[in-house]
Design a protein around this motif. Sequence first.
Motif, PDB file in Angstrom:
ATOM      1  N   TRP A  57       0.964  -0.765   0.244  1.00  0.00           N
ATOM      2  CA  TRP A  57       0.111  -0.080   0.474  1.00  0.00           C
ATOM      3  C   TRP A  57       0.880   0.993  -0.217  1.00  0.00           C
ATOM      4  O   TRP A  57       1.681   1.390   0.814  1.00  0.00           O
ATOM      5  N   LEU A  58       0.847   2.180  -1.231  1.00  0.00           N
ATOM      6  CA  LEU A  58       1.922   3.308  -0.746  1.00  0.00           C
ATOM      7  C   LEU A  58       0.409   4.374  -0.670  1.00  0.00           C
ATOM      8  O   LEU A  58      -0.399   4.586  -1.073  1.00  0.00           O
ATOM      9  N   THR A  59       1.350   5.587  -0.388  1.00  0.00           N
ATOM     10  CA  THR A  59       0.565   6.969  -0.491  1.00  0.00           C
ATOM     11  C   THR A  59       1.401   7.944  -0.565  1.00  0.00           C
ATOM     12  O   THR A  59       2.834   7.972   0.013  1.00  0.00           O
ATOM     13  N   LEU A  60       0.880   9.520  -1.486  1.00  0.00           N
ATOM     14  CA  LEU A  60       1.979  10.003  -1.553  1.00  0.00           C
ATOM     15  C   LEU A  60       1.133  11.108  -1.656  1.00  0.00           C
ATOM     16  O   LEU A  60      -0.287  11.205  -1.767  1.00  0.00           O
ATOM     17  N   LYS A  61       1.530  12.033  -0.939  1.00  0.00           N
ATOM     18  CA  LYS A  61       0.687  13.539  -0.557  1.00  0.00           C
ATOM     19  C   LYS A  61       0.645  14.580  -1.905  1.00  0.00           C
ATOM     20  O   LYS A  61       1.959  14.399  -2.720  1.00  0.00           O
ATOM     21  N   PRO A  62      -0.294  15.895  -1.219  1.00  0.00           N
ATOM     22  CA  PRO A  62      -0.364  16.032  -2.939  1.00  0.00           C
ATOM     23  C   PRO A  62       0.606  16.640  -3.695  1.00  0.00           C
ATOM     24  O   PRO A  62       1.864  17.604  -2.399  1.00  0.00           O
ATOM     25  N   GLY A  63       1.470  16.795  -4.222  1.00  0.00           N
ATOM     26  CA  GLY A  63       2.161  17.117  -4.886  1.00  0.00           C
ATOM     27  C   GLY A  63       3.601  16.479  -5.046  1.00  0.00           C
ATOM     28  O   GLY A  63       5.320  16.709  -5.414  1.00  0.00           O
ATOM     29  N   ASP A  64       3.203  15.521  -4.338  1.00  0.00           N
ATOM     30  CA  ASP A  64       4.890  14.547  -4.095  1.00  0.00           C
ATOM     31  C   ASP A  64       4.943  13.702  -5.337  1.00  0.00           C
ATOM     32  O   ASP A  64       3.285  13.118  -6.510  1.00  0.00           O
ATOM     33  N   SER A  65       5.866  12.978  -5.603  1.00  0.00           N
ATOM     34  CA  SER A  65       5.782  12.333  -6.591  1.00  0.00           C
ATOM     35  C   SER A  65       6.813  10.587  -6.916  1.00  0.00           C
ATOM     36  O   SER A  65       8.009  10.909  -5.873  1.00  0.00           O
ATOM     37  N   ILE A  66       6.556  10.142  -7.755  1.00  0.00           N
ATOM     38  CA  ILE A  66       7.297   9.039  -8.193  1.00  0.00           C
ATOM     39  C   ILE A  66       7.333   9.503  -8.392  1.00  0.00           C
ATOM     40  O   ILE A  66       7.724   9.376 -10.222  1.00  0.00           O
ATOM     41  N   GLY A  67       9.497   9.429  -9.382  1.00  0.00           N
ATOM     42  CA  GLY A  67      10.434   9.964 -10.500  1.00  0.00           C
ATOM     43  C   GLY A  67      10.012   8.843 -11.783  1.00  0.00           C
ATOM     44  O   GLY A  67       9.799   7.718 -11.130  1.00  0.00           O
ATOM     45  N   TYR A  68      10.377   9.415 -12.744  1.00  0.00           N
ATOM     46  CA  TYR A  68       9.891   8.737 -14.061  1.00  0.00           C
ATOM     47  C   TYR A  68      11.609   7.792 -13.890  1.00  0.00           C
ATOM     48  O   TYR A  68      12.933   7.895 -14.054  1.00  0.00           O
ATOM     49  N   HIS A  69      11.411   7.147 -14.010  1.00  0.00           N
ATOM     50  CA  HIS A  69      12.153   5.522 -14.112  1.00  0.00           C
ATOM     51  C   HIS A  69      12.200   4.428 -14.904  1.00  0.00           C
ATOM     52  O   HIS A  69      10.466   3.878 -14.334  1.00  0.00           O
ATOM     53  N   LYS A  70      13.435   3.908 -15.036  1.00  0.00           N
ATOM     54  CA  LYS A  70      12.906   2.545 -16.083  1.00  0.00           C
ATOM     55  C   LYS A  70      12.815   0.695 -15.341  1.00  0.00           C
ATOM     56  O   LYS A  70      13.901   0.946 -14.242  1.00  0.00           O
ATOM     57  N   HIS A  71      12.416  -0.023 -15.276  1.00  0.00           N
ATOM     58  CA  HIS A  71      12.476  -1.164 -14.689  1.00  0.00           C
ATOM     59  C   HIS A  71      13.057  -2.262 -15.595  1.00  0.00           C
ATOM     60  O   HIS A  71      12.506  -2.282 -16.791  1.00  0.00           O
ATOM     61  N   THR A  72      13.959  -2.833 -15.855  1.00  0.00           N
ATOM     62  CA  THR A  72      14.595  -3.475 -16.282  1.00  0.00           C
ATOM     63  C   THR A  72      14.813  -5.150 -15.719  1.00  0.00           C
ATOM     64  O   THR A  72      14.607  -6.332 -17.260  1.00  0.00           O
ATOM     65  N   THR A  73      14.088  -5.712 -14.815  1.00  0.00           N
ATOM     66  CA  THR A  73      14.371  -7.170 -14.828  1.00  0.00           C
ATOM     67  C   THR A  73      12.871  -7.009 -14.361  1.00  0.00           C
ATOM     68  O   THR A  73      12.893  -8.558 -13.991  1.00  0.00           O
ATOM     69  N   ASN A  74      11.200  -6.457 -14.004  1.00  0.00           N
ATOM     70  CA  ASN A  74      10.971  -6.404 -13.400  1.00  0.00           C
ATOM     71  C   ASN A  74       9.005  -5.708 -14.424  1.00  0.00           C
ATOM     72  O   ASN A  74       9.618  -5.172 -15.295  1.00  0.00           O
ATOM     73  N   GLU A  75       8.519  -6.396 -14.019  1.00  0.00           N
ATOM     74  CA  GLU A  75       6.824  -4.922 -14.431  1.00  0.00           C
ATOM     75  C   GLU A  75       6.083  -4.566 -13.854  1.00  0.00           C
ATOM     76  O   GLU A  75       6.714  -5.467 -11.800  1.00  0.00           O
ATOM     77  N   ASP A  76       5.636  -3.808 -13.220  1.00  0.00           N
ATOM     78  CA  ASP A  76       4.964  -3.097 -12.223  1.00  0.00           C
ATOM     79  C   ASP A  76       3.830  -2.754 -12.114  1.00  0.00           C
ATOM     80  O   ASP A  76       3.158  -2.184 -13.342  1.00  0.00           O
ATOM     81  N   THR A  77       2.906  -3.231 -11.161  1.00  0.00           N
ATOM     82  CA  THR A  77       1.277  -2.110 -11.457  1.00  0.00           C
ATOM     83  C   THR A  77       0.937  -1.609 -10.342  1.00  0.00           C
ATOM     84  O   THR A  77       1.087  -1.868  -8.950  1.00  0.00           O
TER      85      THR A  77
END
Length: 130
Positions: A57-77
């Motif tokens: 379970w993940l939470t981001l506050k308004p204005g916060d972000s996860i940067g643009y990044h590459k998945h080289t060995t796995n998939e992410d949903t």
Amino acid sequence: MVLSLAATPALADVFTKEELIKVNKEAAGGGKGTLVGEYAVTRDKALKDQAIKEISWLTLKPGDSIGYHKHTTNEDTYIIISGRSTFKDKDGKDVPVKAGDVTIVRKNESHGLTNTGTEPLVFVDVIAEQ
């Protein structure tokens, strides 16, 4: 027929909310702010033969972000539970997402996520590897 749960063998692992591993990440993926996490499984604990490497379970506050990044060995949903955000897809295109939406990035693709709403963005994250 009444089925007793006590007599039923466990069919799957259960991770109660109280047992989840709490880990906060600053500037996740090169993003902004704090990614607040509650993990059932973390990548360092997953076994080699298990496809699910991380689930949380993940939470981001308004204005916060996860940067643009590459998945080289796995998939992410990401499964969006509440809030509104902008998902940056594999082509770098910004796509609005909201509660009920699901995003998938495949191996060797990139993505990012920014809370563009006025309330916390809550989502489930599942990372899997073949």
